[in-house]
Design a protein around this motif. Structure first.
Motif, PDB file in Angstrom:
ATOM      1  N   VAL A  51       7.286  -7.577 -41.759  1.00 22.28           N
ATOM      2  CA  VAL A  51       6.074  -7.623 -42.590  1.00 22.28           C
ATOM      3  C   VAL A  51       6.360  -8.209 -43.969  1.00 22.28           C
ATOM      4  O   VAL A  51       5.503  -8.865 -44.551  1.00 22.28           O
ATOM      5  N   ASP A  52       7.549  -7.966 -44.505  1.00 32.54           N
ATOM      6  CA  ASP A  52       7.875  -8.497 -45.827  1.00 32.54           C
ATOM      7  C   ASP A  52       9.272  -9.108 -45.802  1.00 32.54           C
ATOM      8  O   ASP A  52      10.038  -8.912 -44.870  1.00 32.54           O
ATOM      9  N   ARG A  53       9.595  -9.833 -46.845  1.00 35.25           N
ATOM     10  CA  ARG A  53      10.838 -10.608 -46.877  1.00 35.25           C
ATOM     11  C   ARG A  53      12.073  -9.782 -47.240  1.00 35.25           C
ATOM     12  O   ARG A  53      13.204 -10.235 -47.073  1.00 35.25           O
ATOM     13  N   ASP A  54      11.868  -8.553 -47.750  1.00 33.04           N
ATOM     14  CA  ASP A  54      13.003  -7.756 -48.216  1.00 33.04           C
ATOM     15  C   ASP A  54      13.423  -6.647 -47.266  1.00 33.04           C
ATOM     16  O   ASP A  54      14.524  -6.109 -47.386  1.00 33.04           O
ATOM     17  N   ALA A  55      12.557  -6.277 -46.317  1.00 33.81           N
ATOM     18  CA  ALA A  55      12.816  -5.097 -45.487  1.00 33.81           C
ATOM     19  C   ALA A  55      14.107  -5.218 -44.679  1.00 33.81           C
ATOM     20  O   ALA A  55      14.887  -4.253 -44.576  1.00 33.81           O
ATOM     21  N   ALA A  56      14.353  -6.382 -44.086  1.00 29.96           N
ATOM     22  CA  ALA A  56      15.551  -6.566 -43.270  1.00 29.96           C
ATOM     23  C   ALA A  56      16.821  -6.406 -44.110  1.00 29.96           C
ATOM     24  O   ALA A  56      17.826  -5.847 -43.646  1.00 29.96           O
ATOM     25  N   VAL A  57      16.757  -6.885 -45.360  1.00 31.78           N
ATOM     26  CA  VAL A  57      17.905  -6.742 -46.264  1.00 31.78           C
ATOM     27  C   VAL A  57      18.143  -5.268 -46.586  1.00 31.78           C
ATOM     28  O   VAL A  57      19.281  -4.775 -46.560  1.00 31.78           O
ATOM     29  N   TYR A  58      17.060  -4.556 -46.885  1.00 32.78           N
ATOM     30  CA  TYR A  58      17.189  -3.130 -47.190  1.00 32.78           C
ATOM     31  C   TYR A  58      17.763  -2.362 -45.999  1.00 32.78           C
ATOM     32  O   TYR A  58      18.578  -1.453 -46.173  1.00 32.78           O
ATOM     33  N   LYS A  59      17.332  -2.716 -44.797  1.00 36.27           N
ATOM     34  CA  LYS A  59      17.853  -2.029 -43.608  1.00 36.27           C
ATOM     35  C   LYS A  59      19.334  -2.325 -43.416  1.00 36.27           C
ATOM     36  O   LYS A  59      20.128  -1.432 -43.077  1.00 36.27           O
ATOM     37  N   PHE A  60      19.726  -3.571 -43.646  1.00 34.77           N
ATOM     38  CA  PHE A  60      21.139  -3.941 -43.526  1.00 34.77           C
ATOM     39  C   PHE A  60      21.990  -3.134 -44.506  1.00 34.77           C
ATOM     40  O   PHE A  60      23.047  -2.601 -44.145  1.00 34.77           O
ATOM     41  N   VAL A  61      21.518  -3.051 -45.756  1.00 33.99           N
ATOM     42  CA  VAL A  61      22.270  -2.297 -46.768  1.00 33.99           C
ATOM     43  C   VAL A  61      22.330  -0.819 -46.393  1.00 33.99           C
ATOM     44  O   VAL A  61      23.386  -0.181 -46.502  1.00 33.99           O
ATOM     45  N   PHE A  62      21.198  -0.273 -45.966  1.00 31.10           N
ATOM     46  CA  PHE A  62      21.147   1.145 -45.577  1.00 31.10           C
ATOM     47  C   PHE A  62      22.152   1.445 -44.468  1.00 31.10           C
ATOM     48  O   PHE A  62      22.911   2.417 -44.537  1.00 31.10           O
ATOM     49  N   ASP A  63      22.167   0.601 -43.446  1.00 26.97           N
ATOM     50  CA  ASP A  63      23.085   0.814 -42.312  1.00 26.97           C
ATOM     51  C   ASP A  63      24.539   0.607 -42.722  1.00 26.97           C
ATOM     52  O   ASP A  63      25.427   1.352 -42.291  1.00 26.97           O
ATOM     53  N   SER A  64      24.792  -0.391 -43.563  1.00 28.72           N
ATOM     54  CA  SER A  64      26.172  -0.681 -43.958  1.00 28.72           C
ATOM     55  C   SER A  64      26.753   0.393 -44.866  1.00 28.72           C
ATOM     56  O   SER A  64      27.978   0.565 -44.937  1.00 28.72           O
ATOM     57  N   LEU A  65      25.882   1.154 -45.566  1.00 31.93           N
ATOM     58  CA  LEU A  65      26.359   2.202 -46.464  1.00 31.93           C
ATOM     59  C   LEU A  65      27.068   3.330 -45.719  1.00 31.93           C
ATOM     60  O   LEU A  65      27.820   4.102 -46.319  1.00 31.93           O
ATOM     61  N   ARG A  66      26.854   3.425 -44.425  1.00 29.41           N
ATOM     62  CA  ARG A  66      27.532   4.460 -43.641  1.00 29.41           C
ATOM     63  C   ARG A  66      29.049   4.277 -43.690  1.00 29.41           C
ATOM     64  O   ARG A  66      29.804   5.240 -43.546  1.00 29.41           O
ATOM     65  N   MET A  67      29.480   3.039 -43.916  1.00 30.69           N
ATOM     66  CA  MET A  67      30.914   2.726 -43.933  1.00 30.69           C
ATOM     67  C   MET A  67      31.471   2.646 -45.346  1.00 30.69           C
ATOM     68  O   MET A  67      32.656   2.380 -45.531  1.00 30.69           O
ATOM     69  N   VAL A  68      30.606   2.892 -46.362  1.00 29.97           N
ATOM     70  CA  VAL A  68      31.054   2.776 -47.755  1.00 29.97           C
ATOM     71  C   VAL A  68      31.210   4.168 -48.359  1.00 29.97           C
ATOM     72  O   VAL A  68      30.234   4.923 -48.445  1.00 29.97           O
ATOM     73  N   PRO A  69      32.424   4.563 -48.789  1.00 35.45           N
ATOM     74  CA  PRO A  69      32.613   5.886 -49.404  1.00 35.45           C
ATOM     75  C   PRO A  69      31.963   5.948 -50.788  1.00 35.45           C
ATOM     76  O   PRO A  69      31.716   4.915 -51.422  1.00 35.45           O
ATOM     77  N   PHE A  70      31.706   7.145 -51.268  1.00 32.46           N
ATOM     78  CA  PHE A  70      31.021   7.337 -52.549  1.00 32.46           C
ATOM     79  C   PHE A  70      31.763   6.661 -53.700  1.00 32.46           C
ATOM     80  O   PHE A  70      31.143   6.106 -54.603  1.00 32.46           O
ATOM     81  N   ASP A  71      33.097   6.721 -53.684  1.00 33.36           N
ATOM     82  CA  ASP A  71      33.850   6.170 -54.809  1.00 33.36           C
ATOM     83  C   ASP A  71      33.843   4.638 -54.851  1.00 33.36           C
ATOM     84  O   ASP A  71      34.354   4.042 -55.801  1.00 33.36           O
ATOM     85  N   GLN A  72      33.249   4.001 -53.833  1.00 33.62           N
ATOM     86  CA  GLN A  72      33.153   2.542 -53.823  1.00 33.62           C
ATOM     87  C   GLN A  72      31.708   2.045 -53.991  1.00 33.62           C
ATOM     88  O   GLN A  72      31.441   0.856 -53.889  1.00 33.62           O
ATOM     89  N   LEU A  73      30.791   2.968 -54.271  1.00 38.12           N
ATOM     90  CA  LEU A  73      29.383   2.587 -54.406  1.00 38.12           C
ATOM     91  C   LEU A  73      29.156   1.643 -55.584  1.00 38.12           C
ATOM     92  O   LEU A  73      28.354   0.706 -55.498  1.00 38.12           O
ATOM     93  N   SER A 354      -3.419 -13.538 -50.128  1.00 37.29           N
ATOM     94  CA  SER A 354      -3.328 -14.932 -49.669  1.00 37.29           C
ATOM     95  C   SER A 354      -2.107 -15.655 -50.227  1.00 37.29           C
ATOM     96  O   SER A 354      -1.822 -16.786 -49.826  1.00 37.29           O
ATOM     97  N   SER A 355      -1.382 -15.017 -51.153  1.00 41.79           N
ATOM     98  CA  SER A 355      -0.207 -15.663 -51.755  1.00 41.79           C
ATOM     99  C   SER A 355       0.960 -15.776 -50.791  1.00 41.79           C
ATOM    100  O   SER A 355       1.908 -16.510 -51.045  1.00 41.79           O
ATOM    101  N   GLY A 356       0.910 -15.013 -49.682  1.00 45.11           N
ATOM    102  CA  GLY A 356       1.992 -15.060 -48.706  1.00 45.11           C
ATOM    103  C   GLY A 356       3.138 -14.124 -49.011  1.00 45.11           C
ATOM    104  O   GLY A 356       4.194 -14.214 -48.376  1.00 45.11           O
ATOM    105  N   ILE A 357       2.935 -13.197 -49.952  1.00 42.34           N
ATOM    106  CA  ILE A 357       4.002 -12.269 -50.309  1.00 42.34           C
ATOM    107  C   ILE A 357       4.344 -11.340 -49.145  1.00 42.34           C
ATOM    108  O   ILE A 357       5.469 -10.866 -49.013  1.00 42.34           O
ATOM    109  N   ILE A 358       3.343 -11.048 -48.289  1.00 43.67           N
ATOM    110  CA  ILE A 358       3.591 -10.263 -47.077  1.00 43.67           C
ATOM    111  C   ILE A 358       3.016 -11.012 -45.882  1.00 43.67           C
ATOM    112  O   ILE A 358       2.161 -11.890 -46.034  1.00 43.67           O
ATOM    113  N   TYR A 359       3.482 -10.639 -44.705  1.00 43.81           N
ATOM    114  CA  TYR A 359       3.124 -11.354 -43.485  1.00 43.81           C
ATOM    115  C   TYR A 359       2.250 -10.481 -42.590  1.00 43.81           C
ATOM    116  O   TYR A 359       1.819  -9.393 -42.983  1.00 43.81           O
TER     117      TYR A 359
END
Length: 367
Positions: A51-73, A354-359
Motif C-alpha cells: 500500500v505504501d513505499r515504506d512498509a516493506a522496508v519497515y518489515k525488513f528492519v523489524f525482522d532483521s532486528l531479531r539478530m541484532v543484540p541490544f548493545d549494537q542497536l 491523487s499525489s501517488g503517496i499511497i497505492y
C-alpha cells in the motif's frame, strides 16, 4: 480486489457524515470522534505491504532486528537510517513474539493515542471532529500510512510545545527527547521551546517580533544554511545521507507557507496586550510563525521541509481559534463554519490521495 480502492473514500465519508450530525454538540462530537478514529485506525493498521513505499522496508528492519543484540542497536541505527528509539521499541516488540503487523497495530495505536490526547486536552469539544478531519486530510496519508516514525515524533513534539506553553518544563523537555529518539526532525523544536521559555510573553506575541523573525529568515534563506549544515560530521546520518541527492533541491514555498504567514500575522494582530489568550491560541500562533520561518530558512531543501510540516501540524487548532475571533457564537454559525471547512478539506484529501503517496488499498491478509 480493485474494489478495495473505495476504502480510502471511507475516511472523508465517515468523518464528514458524523460531523454533519455532531458539530453543534460537544458530547455527540466527542462520541463521533471516537467512532471515526477507531474505524480509520483499523483501516490504517490493516494495510498491506504494497500500500505504501515504506512498509516493506519497515518489515525488513523489524525482522532483521531479531539478530541484532541490544548493545549494537546504536550502530545498526546509523547503518539502517532509523532512529535508536524506534529500533529499541521494535526490538522489544519482536522479543515479545509478535509479528510485524501486530507491531504496527501497536505503534499506530500509540500515534492515535497521542493525537486524541491533543484533541481531548486542548481543543474544545465541538471542534474535535473537524480538527481530526483536518489532520486526516492534510497529514494522514503522508504520515500514518507511510512515515510512521515521523507521525509519532510530530505528535509528541506538538505535545512538548503545548507543555512548555503551560509552564510544565520538565514534561516538555522529556517529551522533546522522546520525539527526537523516534525522528530527528523533532530537533527543530528545541529552538521553539527555548524561545517560549526565555522570551517574555509581551515580546513573543508582538507584531514587531513576528516581522523581525520573518525578515531574518528571509535573509538567511539567501545564505542557504541547510546545505552547510548537512555537511557537518556531527549531524545525524539520517540527514547527511541525503547530501548530493535530489532531495536537497526543489521548491518549498507552497500553500502551507501562505497559510502559515497569513495566520501568524492575523493571530499576532488580534493578540492584545494584557488580554489572556488560551494555550491553543498561543500554540497556533507560535507553530504558524515557526512554519513560516522554517520554510524560508530551508527554501529549496525538500528533505528538511519535514521540519516545516511538523510545525504546520498546529493547523489542526485553526477551526476553534478562528471561530473565536471572527464568528458569532450561534449554533447555526458554528454549523455552517464547520461544514464549510469540511468541504474545503474533502478537496484537499483527494488532492493528496491523487499525489501517488499511497497505492491501491489491500489488507495485509489478502496479499
Amino acid at each position: 480486489m480493485s474494489n478495495l480502492g473505495v476504502v480510502y473514500d471511507l475516511i472523508p465519508f465517515i468523518i464528514v457524515s458524523l460531523l454533519i450530525i455532531s458539530s453543534v454538540s460537544p458530547k455527540i462530537n466527542t462520541l463521533c470522534l471516537l467512532i471515526s478514529s477507531f474505524i480509520i485506525y483499523i483501516i490504517i493498521s490493516s494495510r498491506g505491504l504494497s500500500v505504501d513505499r515504506d512498509a516493506a522496508v519497515y518489515k525488513f528492519v523489524f525482522d532483521s532486528l531479531r539478530m541484532v543484540p541490544f548493545d549494537q542497536l546504536s550502530e545498526y541505527s546509523s547503518v539502517i537510517g532509523q532512529e535508536i528509539g524506534f529500533l529499541f521499541f521494535e526490538k522489544l516488540a519482536n522479543m515479545s513474539g509478535i509479528n510485524f503487523f501486530e507491531f504496527r497495530f501497536l505503534f499506530d495505536f500509540c500515534c492515535l493515542s497521542a493525537l486524541l490526547y491533543v484533541l481531548f486536552t486542548y481543543i474544545p469539544g465541538k471542534f474535535r471532529l473537524i480538527s481530526y478531519f483536518i489532520y486526516a486530510s492534510m497529514f494522514m496519508l503522508f504520515r500514518d500510512f507511510t512515515q510512521i516514525r515521523l507521525c509519532f515524533a510530530c505528535l509528541i513534539s506538538i505535545i512538548s510545545i503545548l507543555k512548555m506553553l503551560e509552564g510544565k518544563v520538565k514534561s516538555s523537555i522529556s517529551l522533546f527527547f522522546v520525539a527526537v529518539m523516534f525522528h530527528n526532525t523533532s530537533l527543530i523544536i528545541s529552538t521553539i521551546l527555548s524561545v517560549i521559555y526565555f522570551m517574555k510573553e509581551e515580546r513573543l506575541y508582538s507584531m514587531k517580533f513576528a516581522l523581525s523573525m520573518i525578515s531574518l529568515s528571509s535573509i538567511l534563506s539567501v545564505l542557504k544554511p541547510a546545505n552547510y549544515l548537512m555537511t557537518l560530521s556531527f549531524m545525524p546520518s539520517q540527514l547527511t545521507r541525503y547530501q548530493g541527492t535530489d532531495n536537497i533541491s526543489g521548491s518549498t514555498l507552497g500553500i502551507n507557507f501562505l497559510f502559515s504567514i497569513v495566520l501568524s500575522l492575523i493571530l499576532v494582530f488580534f493578540y492584545k496586550k494584557g488580554e489572556k489568550k488560551d494555550i491553543g491560541y498561543k500554540f497556533l500562533y507560535i507553530t504558524m510563525l515557526a512554519s513560516t520561518c522554517i520554510s524560508l530558512v530551508f527554501i529549496g531543501v525538500p528533505i528538511l521541509i519535514r521540519m516545516q510540516i511538523l510545525c504546520f501540524t498546529g493547523f489542526i487548532f485553526f477551526p476553534s481559534i478562528l471561530y473565536g475571533i471572527f464568528m458569532k457564537k450561534t449554533k447555526l454559525g458554528n454549523y455552517i463554519f464547520q461544514i464549510s471547512i469540511a468541504c474545503v478539506f474533502i478537496l484537499n484529501f483527494y488532492k493528496n490521495l491523487s499525489s501517488g503517496i499511497i497505492y491501491t488499498y489491500i489488507p495485509f491478509w489478502m496479499e
